[in-house]
Scaffold this motif. Structure first.
Motif, PDB file in Angstrom:
ATOM      1  N   GLY A  71       0.813  -1.213   0.000  1.00  0.00           N
ATOM      2  CA  GLY A  71       0.000   0.000   0.000  1.00  0.00           C
ATOM      3  C   GLY A  71       0.843   1.259   0.000  1.00  0.00           C
ATOM      4  O   GLY A  71       0.331   2.364  -0.145  1.00  0.00           O
ATOM      5  N   ARG A  72       2.165   1.091   0.162  1.00  0.00           N
ATOM      6  CA  ARG A  72       3.025   2.273   0.258  1.00  0.00           C
ATOM      7  C   ARG A  72       3.028   3.111  -1.017  1.00  0.00           C
ATOM      8  O   ARG A  72       3.009   4.340  -0.968  1.00  0.00           O
ATOM      9  N   THR A  73       3.038   2.450  -2.165  1.00  0.00           N
ATOM     10  CA  THR A  73       3.068   3.187  -3.432  1.00  0.00           C
ATOM     11  C   THR A  73       1.796   4.011  -3.611  1.00  0.00           C
ATOM     12  O   THR A  73       1.856   5.208  -3.909  1.00  0.00           O
ATOM     13  N   LEU A  74       0.636   3.368  -3.412  1.00  0.00           N
ATOM     14  CA  LEU A  74      -0.639   4.085  -3.574  1.00  0.00           C
ATOM     15  C   LEU A  74      -0.774   5.202  -2.553  1.00  0.00           C
ATOM     16  O   LEU A  74      -1.271   6.282  -2.865  1.00  0.00           O
ATOM     17  N   GLU A  75      -0.337   4.925  -1.338  1.00  0.00           N
ATOM     18  CA  GLU A  75      -0.387   5.928  -0.278  1.00  0.00           C
ATOM     19  C   GLU A  75       0.437   7.170  -0.667  1.00  0.00           C
ATOM     20  O   GLU A  75      -0.045   8.297  -0.608  1.00  0.00           O
ATOM     21  N   ALA A  76       1.682   6.931  -1.112  1.00  0.00           N
ATOM     22  CA  ALA A  76       2.562   8.050  -1.476  1.00  0.00           C
ATOM     23  C   ALA A  76       1.980   8.845  -2.643  1.00  0.00           C
ATOM     24  O   ALA A  76       1.975  10.078  -2.624  1.00  0.00           O
ATOM     25  N   ALA A  77       1.476   8.144  -3.639  1.00  0.00           N
ATOM     26  CA  ALA A  77       0.918   8.828  -4.814  1.00  0.00           C
ATOM     27  C   ALA A  77      -0.356   9.584  -4.451  1.00  0.00           C
ATOM     28  O   ALA A  77      -0.584  10.702  -4.919  1.00  0.00           O
ATOM     29  N   THR A  78      -1.193   8.980  -3.599  1.00  0.00           N
ATOM     30  CA  THR A  78      -2.453   9.623  -3.201  1.00  0.00           C
ATOM     31  C   THR A  78      -2.185  10.905  -2.416  1.00  0.00           C
ATOM     32  O   THR A  78      -2.797  11.944  -2.680  1.00  0.00           O
ATOM     33  N   VAL A  79      -1.251  10.829  -1.468  1.00  0.00           N
ATOM     34  CA  VAL A  79      -0.899  12.009  -0.671  1.00  0.00           C
ATOM     35  C   VAL A  79      -0.379  13.121  -1.584  1.00  0.00           C
ATOM     36  O   VAL A  79      -0.784  14.283  -1.483  1.00  0.00           O
ATOM     37  N   TRP A  80       0.486  12.750  -2.515  1.00  0.00           N
ATOM     38  CA  TRP A  80       1.065  13.748  -3.422  1.00  0.00           C
ATOM     39  C   TRP A  80      -0.015  14.398  -4.288  1.00  0.00           C
ATOM     40  O   TRP A  80      -0.044  15.617  -4.449  1.00  0.00           O
ATOM     41  N   LEU A  81      -0.925  13.589  -4.801  1.00  0.00           N
ATOM     42  CA  LEU A  81      -1.990  14.128  -5.666  1.00  0.00           C
ATOM     43  C   LEU A  81      -2.943  15.029  -4.889  1.00  0.00           C
ATOM     44  O   LEU A  81      -3.398  16.055  -5.399  1.00  0.00           O
ATOM     45  N   ARG A  82      -3.234  14.647  -3.643  1.00  0.00           N
ATOM     46  CA  ARG A  82      -4.086  15.504  -2.804  1.00  0.00           C
ATOM     47  C   ARG A  82      -3.381  16.835  -2.547  1.00  0.00           C
ATOM     48  O   ARG A  82      -4.011  17.891  -2.569  1.00  0.00           O
ATOM     49  N   ASP A  83      -2.073  16.771  -2.296  1.00  0.00           N
ATOM     50  CA  ASP A  83      -1.295  17.997  -2.082  1.00  0.00           C
ATOM     51  C   ASP A  83      -1.320  18.906  -3.316  1.00  0.00           C
ATOM     52  O   ASP A  83      -1.220  20.124  -3.207  1.00  0.00           O
ATOM     53  N   GLN A  84      -1.438  18.279  -4.491  1.00  0.00           N
ATOM     54  CA  GLN A  84      -1.505  19.057  -5.728  1.00  0.00           C
ATOM     55  C   GLN A  84      -2.903  19.618  -5.975  1.00  0.00           C
ATOM     56  O   GLN A  84      -3.149  20.270  -6.982  1.00  0.00           O
ATOM     57  N   GLY A  85      -3.848  19.295  -5.079  1.00  0.00           N
ATOM     58  CA  GLY A  85      -5.188  19.860  -5.198  1.00  0.00           C
ATOM     59  C   GLY A  85      -6.194  19.026  -5.966  1.00  0.00           C
ATOM     60  O   GLY A  85      -7.220  19.551  -6.421  1.00  0.00           O
ATOM     61  N   ALA A  86      -5.930  17.737  -6.127  1.00  0.00           N
ATOM     62  CA  ALA A  86      -6.902  16.868  -6.800  1.00  0.00           C
ATOM     63  C   ALA A  86      -8.257  16.957  -6.092  1.00  0.00           C
ATOM     64  O   ALA A  86      -8.320  17.003  -4.859  1.00  0.00           O
ATOM     65  N   ALA A  87      -9.346  16.991  -6.862  1.00  0.00           N
ATOM     66  CA  ALA A  87     -10.685  17.081  -6.275  1.00  0.00           C
ATOM     67  C   ALA A  87     -11.011  15.789  -5.522  1.00  0.00           C
ATOM     68  O   ALA A  87     -11.695  15.796  -4.498  1.00  0.00           O
ATOM     69  N   SER A  88     -10.556  14.661  -6.057  1.00  0.00           N
ATOM     70  CA  SER A  88     -10.739  13.363  -5.416  1.00  0.00           C
ATOM     71  C   SER A  88      -9.684  12.425  -5.993  1.00  0.00           C
ATOM     72  O   SER A  88      -9.167  12.672  -7.081  1.00  0.00           O
ATOM     73  N   VAL A  89      -9.351  11.380  -5.252  1.00  0.00           N
ATOM     74  CA  VAL A  89      -8.398  10.392  -5.751  1.00  0.00           C
ATOM     75  C   VAL A  89      -8.956   8.995  -5.510  1.00  0.00           C
ATOM     76  O   VAL A  89      -9.183   8.601  -4.364  1.00  0.00           O
ATOM     77  N   GLU A  90      -9.212   8.266  -6.600  1.00  0.00           N
ATOM     78  CA  GLU A  90      -9.623   6.863  -6.511  1.00  0.00           C
ATOM     79  C   GLU A  90      -8.513   6.042  -7.157  1.00  0.00           C
ATOM     80  O   GLU A  90      -7.769   6.557  -7.988  1.00  0.00           O
ATOM     81  N   ALA A  91      -8.414   4.769  -6.780  1.00  0.00           N
ATOM     82  CA  ALA A  91      -7.361   3.938  -7.360  1.00  0.00           C
ATOM     83  C   ALA A  91      -7.936   2.746  -8.096  1.00  0.00           C
ATOM     84  O   ALA A  91      -8.927   2.154  -7.669  1.00  0.00           O
TER      85      ALA A  91
END
Ligand code: 5GP
Ligand code: MG
Length: 187
Positions: free
Chosen positions: A118-138
């Protein structure tokens, strides 16, 4: 002849000797169904962020299935890595390259080859949220739930896999096997 620059690991096996776990046909059928699920849940417009390099084959087939399902996504890629040339994750995720498209305000569909700790998805999700993504699904082609160390799930999953090391369809071992049209087991 001089020894090849393509030195293979000692346990390298030719592709024809790699046992098939999911055939190309099985994968194709599952991706068509996944695209319908995604169309219903996410609508027509969203930003796909594929995690390189493992997801490139899956992403290429998924976006065309999404097109057939009536979606019109933007597509970009992000490079992360945690494995190096080993079969065990190093436990560290490095973010190597940023994206070209803007993420701000957009619903994002993260696409990866396999979800394990889950580390990869976690890191990518956090980064995308920081970039202002409206929502992040995987959306992951494979889920290896036995390897999970973080409470992370993907909303869209192609197949669950046992605790084995799989290759093919974009997944590699030491840079090899990404070209296999099927998912095989290497261990
Ligand atoms: P996680 O960060 O969730 O532990 O691992 C996800 C990443 O580890 C995947 O994107 C993939 O690159 C790699 N990975 C995990 N399990 C396997 C496997 O069985 N085979 C291959 N080739 N890569 C794997
Ligand atoms: Mg990966």
């Amino acid at each position: 002849m001089a020894s090849s620059v393509f030195e293979k690991p000692a346990d390298y096996r030719p592709a024809r000797e790699v046992p098939v776990l999911f055939s190309a046909e099985t994968i194709g059928q599952r991706i068509t169904a996944l695209a319908s699920e995604i169309r219903v849940a996410m609508g027509q417009e969203f930003l796909i962020v594929g995690l390189l390099r493992g997801s490139f084959v899956f992403a290429a087939d998924l976006v065309r299935a999404l097109h057939r399902a009536g979606c019109a996504p933007q597509i970009d890629f992000l490079t992360l890595s945690s494995y190096g040339a080993a079969k065990e994750s190093s436990g560290q995720v490095d973010m190597h390259r940023m994206m070209s498209d803007s993420v701000a305000g957009k619903p994002v569909l993260l696409v990866d080859d396999i979800l394990e700790s889950g580390r990869t998805l976690e890191a990518a999700t956090v980064w995308l949220r920081d970039q202002g993504a409206a929502s992040v699904e995987a959306c992951v082609l494979l889920d290896k739930p036995t390897g999970r160390t973080l409470p992370i799930e993907a909303r869209f999953v192609g197949f669950e896999v046992p605790p084995r090391f799989v290759v093919g369809y974009g997944l590699d071992y030491a840079g090899y096997y990404r070209d296999l049209p099927f998912i095989g087991v290497l261990d």
